[in-house]
Design a protein around this motif. Sequence first.
Motif, PDB file in Angstrom:
ATOM      1  N   GLU A 127       0.838  -1.192   0.000  1.00  0.00           N
ATOM      2  CA  GLU A 127       0.000   0.000   0.000  1.00  0.00           C
ATOM      3  C   GLU A 127       0.876   1.246   0.000  1.00  0.00           C
ATOM      4  OE1 GLU A 127      -3.387   0.004   0.034  1.00  0.00           O
ATOM      5  OE2 GLU A 127      -3.357  -2.178  -0.084  1.00  0.00           O
ATOM      6  N   PRO A 128       1.505   1.536  -1.129  1.00  0.00           N
ATOM      7  CA  PRO A 128       2.460   2.659  -1.119  1.00  0.00           C
ATOM      8  C   PRO A 128       1.795   4.008  -0.848  1.00  0.00           C
ATOM      9  CG  PRO A 128       2.149   1.809  -3.350  1.00  0.00           C
ATOM     10  CD  PRO A 128       1.424   0.893  -2.439  1.00  0.00           C
ATOM     11  N   GLN A 129       0.488   4.049  -0.936  1.00  0.00           N
ATOM     12  CA  GLN A 129      -0.198   5.327  -0.778  1.00  0.00           C
ATOM     13  C   GLN A 129      -0.827   5.504   0.596  1.00  0.00           C
ATOM     14  OE1 GLN A 129      -1.368   7.302  -4.145  1.00  0.00           O
ATOM     15  NE2 GLN A 129       0.748   6.639  -4.196  1.00  0.00           N
ATOM     16  N   ASN A 130      -0.612   4.540   1.467  1.00  0.00           N
ATOM     17  CA  ASN A 130      -1.336   4.626   2.735  1.00  0.00           C
ATOM     18  C   ASN A 130      -0.692   5.608   3.693  1.00  0.00           C
ATOM     19  OD1 ASN A 130      -1.776   3.602   5.688  1.00  0.00           O
ATOM     20  ND2 ASN A 130      -3.524   2.969   4.465  1.00  0.00           N
ATOM     21  N   LYS A 131      -1.456   6.624   4.073  1.00  0.00           N
ATOM     22  CA  LYS A 131      -0.861   7.705   4.851  1.00  0.00           C
ATOM     23  C   LYS A 131      -0.458   7.257   6.251  1.00  0.00           C
ATOM     24  CE  LYS A 131      -5.276   9.531   6.334  1.00  0.00           C
ATOM     25  NZ  LYS A 131      -6.112  10.688   6.517  1.00  0.00           N
ATOM     26  N   TRP A 132      -1.299   6.372   6.841  1.00  0.00           N
ATOM     27  CA  TRP A 132      -0.977   5.942   8.200  1.00  0.00           C
ATOM     28  C   TRP A 132       0.322   5.172   8.225  1.00  0.00           C
ATOM     29  CZ3 TRP A 132      -3.537   8.359  11.681  1.00  0.00           C
ATOM     30  CH2 TRP A 132      -4.801   8.845  11.383  1.00  0.00           C
ATOM     31  N   CYS A 133       0.465   4.348   7.195  1.00  0.00           N
ATOM     32  CA  CYS A 133       1.674   3.540   7.133  1.00  0.00           C
ATOM     33  C   CYS A 133       2.886   4.436   6.883  1.00  0.00           C
ATOM     34  CB  CYS A 133       1.502   2.503   6.036  1.00  0.00           C
ATOM     35  SG  CYS A 133       2.782   1.286   6.065  1.00  0.00           S
ATOM     36  N   LEU A 134       2.739   5.385   6.001  1.00  0.00           N
ATOM     37  CA  LEU A 134       3.842   6.299   5.708  1.00  0.00           C
ATOM     38  C   LEU A 134       4.269   7.051   6.963  1.00  0.00           C
ATOM     39  CD1 LEU A 134       2.592   7.743   2.308  1.00  0.00           C
ATOM     40  CD2 LEU A 134       4.820   6.699   2.665  1.00  0.00           C
ATOM     41  N   LEU A 135       3.284   7.567   7.649  1.00  0.00           N
ATOM     42  CA  LEU A 135       3.584   8.374   8.825  1.00  0.00           C
ATOM     43  C   LEU A 135       4.257   7.526   9.904  1.00  0.00           C
ATOM     44  CD1 LEU A 135       3.373  11.144  10.020  1.00  0.00           C
ATOM     45  CD2 LEU A 135       1.091  10.604  10.834  1.00  0.00           C
ATOM     46  N   THR A 136       3.702   6.323  10.107  1.00  0.00           N
ATOM     47  CA  THR A 136       4.284   5.459  11.129  1.00  0.00           C
ATOM     48  C   THR A 136       5.709   5.066  10.749  1.00  0.00           C
ATOM     49  OG1 THR A 136       2.059   4.638  11.502  1.00  0.00           O
ATOM     50  CG2 THR A 136       3.850   3.410  12.502  1.00  0.00           C
ATOM     51  N   THR A 137       5.919   4.824   9.466  1.00  0.00           N
ATOM     52  CA  THR A 137       7.266   4.493   9.014  1.00  0.00           C
ATOM     53  C   THR A 137       8.231   5.630   9.330  1.00  0.00           C
ATOM     54  OG1 THR A 137       6.281   3.214   7.236  1.00  0.00           O
ATOM     55  CG2 THR A 137       8.603   3.760   7.008  1.00  0.00           C
ATOM     56  N   ILE A 138       7.794   6.839   9.062  1.00  0.00           N
ATOM     57  CA  ILE A 138       8.646   7.992   9.353  1.00  0.00           C
ATOM     58  C   ILE A 138       8.997   8.031  10.841  1.00  0.00           C
ATOM     59  CG2 ILE A 138       8.643  10.510   9.522  1.00  0.00           C
ATOM     60  CD1 ILE A 138       6.976  10.537   6.934  1.00  0.00           C
ATOM     61  N   LEU A 139       7.973   7.821  11.683  1.00  0.00           N
ATOM     62  CA  LEU A 139       8.213   7.888  13.122  1.00  0.00           C
ATOM     63  C   LEU A 139       9.189   6.812  13.572  1.00  0.00           C
ATOM     64  CD1 LEU A 139       4.613   8.655  14.387  1.00  0.00           C
ATOM     65  CD2 LEU A 139       6.514  10.225  14.064  1.00  0.00           C
ATOM     66  N   LEU A 140       9.007   5.621  13.003  1.00  0.00           N
ATOM     67  CA  LEU A 140       9.918   4.532  13.380  1.00  0.00           C
ATOM     68  C   LEU A 140      11.336   4.839  12.931  1.00  0.00           C
ATOM     69  CD1 LEU A 140       7.652   1.480  12.583  1.00  0.00           C
ATOM     70  CD2 LEU A 140       8.670   2.011  14.791  1.00  0.00           C
ATOM     71  N   MET A 141      11.462   5.362  11.720  1.00  0.00           N
ATOM     72  CA  MET A 141      12.797   5.693  11.220  1.00  0.00           C
ATOM     73  C   MET A 141      13.462   6.727  12.112  1.00  0.00           C
ATOM     74  SD  MET A 141      12.239   5.970   7.150  1.00  0.00           S
ATOM     75  CE  MET A 141      12.355   4.529   6.106  1.00  0.00           C
ATOM     76  N   ARG A 142      12.684   7.680  12.530  1.00  0.00           N
ATOM     77  CA  ARG A 142      13.255   8.720  13.379  1.00  0.00           C
ATOM     78  C   ARG A 142      13.663   8.156  14.721  1.00  0.00           C
ATOM     79  NH1 ARG A 142      14.083  13.114  11.978  1.00  0.00           N
ATOM     80  NH2 ARG A 142      14.335  13.903  14.100  1.00  0.00           N
ATOM     81  N   ALA A 143      12.836   7.243  15.220  1.00  0.00           N
ATOM     82  CA  ALA A 143      13.177   6.664  16.512  1.00  0.00           C
ATOM     83  C   ALA A 143      14.459   5.839  16.410  1.00  0.00           C
ATOM     84  CB  ALA A 143      12.031   5.799  17.006  1.00  0.00           C
ATOM     85  N   LEU A 144      14.681   5.244  15.255  1.00  0.00           N
ATOM     86  CA  LEU A 144      15.849   4.382  15.093  1.00  0.00           C
ATOM     87  C   LEU A 144      17.107   5.183  14.796  1.00  0.00           C
ATOM     88  CD1 LEU A 144      14.245   1.454  13.166  1.00  0.00           C
ATOM     89  CD2 LEU A 144      15.585   1.245  15.254  1.00  0.00           C
ATOM     90  N   ASP A 145      17.059   6.007  13.778  1.00  0.00           N
ATOM     91  CA  ASP A 145      18.257   6.736  13.361  1.00  0.00           C
ATOM     92  C   ASP A 145      17.832   7.946  12.544  1.00  0.00           C
ATOM     93  OD1 ASP A 145      20.603   7.695  12.488  1.00  0.00           O
ATOM     94  OD2 ASP A 145      21.216   5.916  11.360  1.00  0.00           O
ATOM     95  N   PRO A 146      17.606   9.061  13.217  1.00  0.00           N
ATOM     96  CA  PRO A 146      17.006  10.201  12.525  1.00  0.00           C
ATOM     97  C   PRO A 146      17.875  10.745  11.398  1.00  0.00           C
ATOM     98  CG  PRO A 146      17.569  10.753  14.803  1.00  0.00           C
ATOM     99  CD  PRO A 146      17.781   9.295  14.645  1.00  0.00           C
ATOM    100  N   LEU A 147      19.179  10.732  11.605  1.00  0.00           N
ATOM    101  CA  LEU A 147      20.030  11.303  10.558  1.00  0.00           C
ATOM    102  C   LEU A 147      20.217  10.323   9.407  1.00  0.00           C
ATOM    103  CD1 LEU A 147      22.704  13.104  12.752  1.00  0.00           C
ATOM    104  CD2 LEU A 147      20.780  14.099  11.510  1.00  0.00           C
ATOM    105  N   GLY A 148      20.392   9.048   9.754  1.00  0.00           N
ATOM    106  CA  GLY A 148      20.615   8.041   8.719  1.00  0.00           C
ATOM    107  C   GLY A 148      19.432   7.897   7.775  1.00  0.00           C
ATOM    108  N   HIS A 149      18.238   8.117   8.294  1.00  0.00           N
ATOM    109  CA  HIS A 149      17.041   7.940   7.472  1.00  0.00           C
ATOM    110  C   HIS A 149      16.525   9.252   6.903  1.00  0.00           C
ATOM    111  CE1 HIS A 149      16.401   3.695   8.229  1.00  0.00           C
ATOM    112  NE2 HIS A 149      16.518   3.874   9.517  1.00  0.00           N
ATOM    113  N   GLU A 150      17.327  10.306   6.989  1.00  0.00           N
ATOM    114  CA  GLU A 150      16.792  11.617   6.653  1.00  0.00           C
ATOM    115  C   GLU A 150      16.211  11.676   5.237  1.00  0.00           C
ATOM    116  OE1 GLU A 150      18.676  15.282   8.163  1.00  0.00           O
ATOM    117  OE2 GLU A 150      18.747  15.906   6.065  1.00  0.00           O
ATOM    118  N   ARG A 151      16.942  11.096   4.294  1.00  0.00           N
ATOM    119  CA  ARG A 151      16.473  11.204   2.909  1.00  0.00           C
ATOM    120  C   ARG A 151      15.169  10.448   2.679  1.00  0.00           C
ATOM    121  NH1 ARG A 151      21.131  10.325  -1.401  1.00  0.00           N
ATOM    122  NH2 ARG A 151      19.303  10.254  -2.730  1.00  0.00           N
ATOM    123  N   GLU A 152      15.103   9.219   3.221  1.00  0.00           N
ATOM    124  CA  GLU A 152      13.863   8.451   3.080  1.00  0.00           C
ATOM    125  C   GLU A 152      12.701   9.187   3.744  1.00  0.00           C
ATOM    126  OE1 GLU A 152      16.357   5.255   4.599  1.00  0.00           O
ATOM    127  OE2 GLU A 152      14.744   3.920   3.918  1.00  0.00           O
TER     128      GLU A 152
END
Lengths: 580, 631
Positions: free
Chosen positions: A391-416
């Motif tokens: 579901e590449p268009q799902n906003k909830w999934c996108l947002l949650t992915t962003i939050l998880l990426m930030r929690a893991l490594d905010p600088l490393g995931h900056e571009r994604e």
Amino acid sequence: MHGRVKVKSTAQQEEEKRKEREKKLKVYLSARDAVFSKKSNGVLDEEALQLTQQLLSSNPDFATLWNFRREILLHLETVKEEEEMQKLYELELLFTESCLKVNPKSYGSWHHRGWVSSRLPRPDWPRELSLCDRCLSVDERNFHCWDYRRFVVKASGVPVSQELRFTDRLIGSNFSNYSSWHYRSTLLPLLQPGTPSPCRKPAHVSPTASPQTHGHRVCEEQLLKEYELVQNAFFTDPNDQSAWFYYRWLLGRAEREEMISCVYVSREGERVTVAFSKLVNAPAEGLVLVLDGQPQQVEWRSVHPLFRHSPVWLCELPPGSISDINNEHNLTVHWTEKHTHRDCALYTGRLESWCRDSATDQELFRSELSIEKTSVLQSELQSCGQLLELEPQNKWCLLTTILLMRALDPLGHERETLAHFQTLKEVDPMRSSYYSDLCSKFMIENTILKMEYAEVRVFSLSDKNLSTLCHLDQLLLVTHINLSSNQLLKLPPQFAMLHCLKVLEADNNAIENLEGLYQLPKLEDVSLRNNHISKLSTLEPLVSCPKLIRLDLRGNPITKTANIQAELAQLLPSVTDLLI
Amino acid sequence: MAADNLPSEFDVVILGTGLTESVLAAACSRVGQKVLHLDRRNYYAGNWASFTFNSLLSWIQEYKAQQEMPSTESDQAWVGKIEEGEDMLPLSSVDSSIINLEVFSYASEESEDEEVVTPSVANSFPKDSEAANEEPSGSSVEPQHSDSPGDRTQGAAEPPKQETEPSEACKNRQMPETQQSNQSEESDKQEQPITRPAEAPIELNKRITYAKLLKEGRRFNIDLVSKLLYSRGSLVDLLIKSNVSRYAEFKNVNRILICRDGRVKQVPCSRADVFGSKQLNVVEKRMLMKFLTFCLDFEQHPEEFQGFSEKPFWEFLKSQKLTENLQHFVLHSISMADQEILTEEGLKATQHFLQCLGRYGNTPFLFPLYGLGEIPQCFCRMCAVFGGIYCLRHSVQCLVVDKESGKCKAVIDTHGQRISCNHFVVEDSYIREEQRTKTSHRQISRAVVITDRSVLSYESDQQVLVCGRVRECTCTCAPSTDLVHLTCPASGSAREDLAPVISNLFHVPNRSEETEKPLALWVMYFNMRDTSGLDSSCYSLPSNVHVCTGPDASLGCDYSIKLAESMFNQLLPDEEFCPPAPNPEDIIYDGDGAPGEGASFEETNHPLPFWVFHEALEDTVAKDTLFHNSD
């Protein structure tokens, strides 16, 4: 036509219905008047009980009548035996039940039922629970019933595990149910784990350990089950937000420890600035400033008159206390309410000094997103990635992915992260401003982290589509800031926290408000080219910045105003280098 | 009351009380036509009937009696009634729509007092610790298998000792086990919200004896045709539209099962099912939901199935990245289609299934509380309310055909009375072979199995099971037994078609000693003629004689309802089909001409426990407005 059944005409029916209604109204009104006269005469007899029952069964939302009824019942309690009252209250339960059938969301009936249940000499809680179950099976989102159910559960001591199974059942039949998910979130922390080790430490055990501590956490074994449950929900229906919200709750969010995060002292102006880890109202917090062992009488003020609560507070020391550059001083700020303090030494030959947490504090921002372990987060990020593929268009999934990426490594995931934000704005244009602000926040956080790593006092974040400013309390020590080529509309009052700021560059934005450029003692150079400043009054806050000498206003509407040069010279006499 | 009291003039005479005929009768009566509705049987609904176990045994006995001495068609009785210029067209007095009836009983013949605990069965009830503690009885009596089905049938048909009085049986036809969570909304409301559902008494796990089956026989509602109501199907729509729904109560089917690789699984068909399914991983869940969501409005996305319009549905499913498991679910349990169905039809069927979900519950199916036989009776009742006259055990011997116009002027009933009519509607099984232009028929293979427990243990009582092309419905009947219906289009006799399925699903004594499967206690096989698809060109009959075909092999009832509607439009092209019936209190009674006039012909004629329409207008006991249109 022959053989047809004759049916009454609509006019006939209407007339009959109207008459019926009139009759009903008459009965209702006379009963009401009878009750009111009894009430004003203080007659608390069973006839009044009868009358109110009659009225309430046709209109269960008549609060005055419920109150009167309670008065009568309380009175009867004083004259009747307990056994009689038990019977009376049981009848009362039956009655509210019939009222709830008329209106299952009647405030009065539910409240009365709760009241009766608590007065009942021998309450039958299982019966009440099954009433709730029935009610919720008809309408699983009846919040009155949810409230009543919690009351019953509390009163009857239903075990947490049983209640969890209850929410399991409701979520199983329809997981779009905030009430159930929320109830779960209140139950899980109460669940006693078999072994204490896999569970998080409660917050107060070691208050100084890390900012990650949190009072209401769930044991890990249960948590993994919850992740599975909620994943089932959002894979089944990724557009259902209730599951995503619960997921966010599960991932957790730590409260930062309350502490003094920074003390800054400057000989110039003999000023002390204190930053806290949260908003405080300093005068009420029992702050004590000790200079070289002597408590000082100082007046704390926030950086901007708008703030009663602020993370940054400042005060002026008595004149002459630290002005001599050849003296060394030791300064301590005590936060007596929280039993914490911070020291700061001002050495000979130094104009300023500060003391702050030596750690650059990765957790500073991460803790806001999640306090889970890295391994847990990694696997959650993977499953979100899996869903995102489907579901590449799902906003909830996108947002949650962003939050998880930030929690893991905010600088490393900056571009994604930035790419996901771009997608989010496209798939959910209604909330694009929200996403812009959130993205700005994350960009600022990243820049602060970078700045911390580089140990510089320069904050530069130009051309990043910033739409808002935040975390300004973290920029207390910054001397140079570059915010050019963004989409800022204003420099908010919080901007006044940048007490060390000398140079501000904010060209090519859409700034039309400079409220935050207030009492910045060191501000010398302000560049605001190509913004939306149109009125002289907008520039008034700058009057409070004593050191301002250079102001660039080229490309602003205000430059078109007649006589502007003279007026500005009058307003800001200190500015010697004015570009318009 | 003697039948020669019948009026001799009607607008419409209808012979047969199956679903199509009954709907048609109600529709005609509703718009003011004078309707005479007859059935040669002593029960309503014909091949749509539902029986208690005991009345099913009588039905089997009747069938056998008919097989043994087929009554000769006598053409004599009506000769005197025929006038000049008239022809007669005899009808068949023999119902040959049921063939290959075979009955096997595996239930123990012991008397009830000596019930023995079988260790094999005890395993299936893990909750029942008592049963597990009983000593394993190696001495469990070998169930007798009767090689000759006839013998068994004879035995079965012996008059049961404790048969309750018919009227009482009617009243007591409740199913206490089903009173729990799975009812229609209406019955939920009627109950006091606080009454806790009575815990089903824990049945000791005793072997169910034949005597017990007989004793509990009236708890069964065994349908001859096993059909369900799609909750947005034409039958449900009609029940709502016509207010006939007030005469019946419904339950929602709880779950749909599928048999794959010899294992019975639950089909996840609703969102809640998918969410709760343990068989699907999260990716499968997403794929299934995505596909189902697409099916809901597949017409909007023609590009998705472009190029598959001429290809079978399963090929399309394959192309949709669905796992094999999911393809199987969708093809067999959701579209309920067979292997050959084309993509677009498959999508349509899936869409219909999905549209039916959630209207009354988590599966798309409703089921009448007391068996499918209720439905035709409800329509008969509506017909009677509007003045239709009913006679059971009363048939038509022949039609009187006007030579000149070639139309049917009148009929001569079994009492020899001549009754004139404008239209004559007749069920297919009353038609003689010589009036048919097409003599080969499709057949439906049916099996009814009484087992000792559900095929997939669960506390529910209503489920549909689909495995391959065989479809099954089960519903709880007597305590600690379970009823399984199997239906499929026949390729041989019912037993040849379905016995393999039964031995696959159930433990049939004398075959193997598998213990995890439910035990088959009693099995009945028969073939029913599938006349669906026949039209007027298949009969050589007068133009105002209309033949209603019997039940078809599909799961829903839509075929029969659509047929009734199209026949009604043929009969009365200017009238509305089943407009909403007015509320009883809105009907004006003018003195003598009460609309229920003459509706009480039947009392003396049939003592069987089917109610009679003598209170044509009593509606106070009827359940009102079961259906709330939820959208």
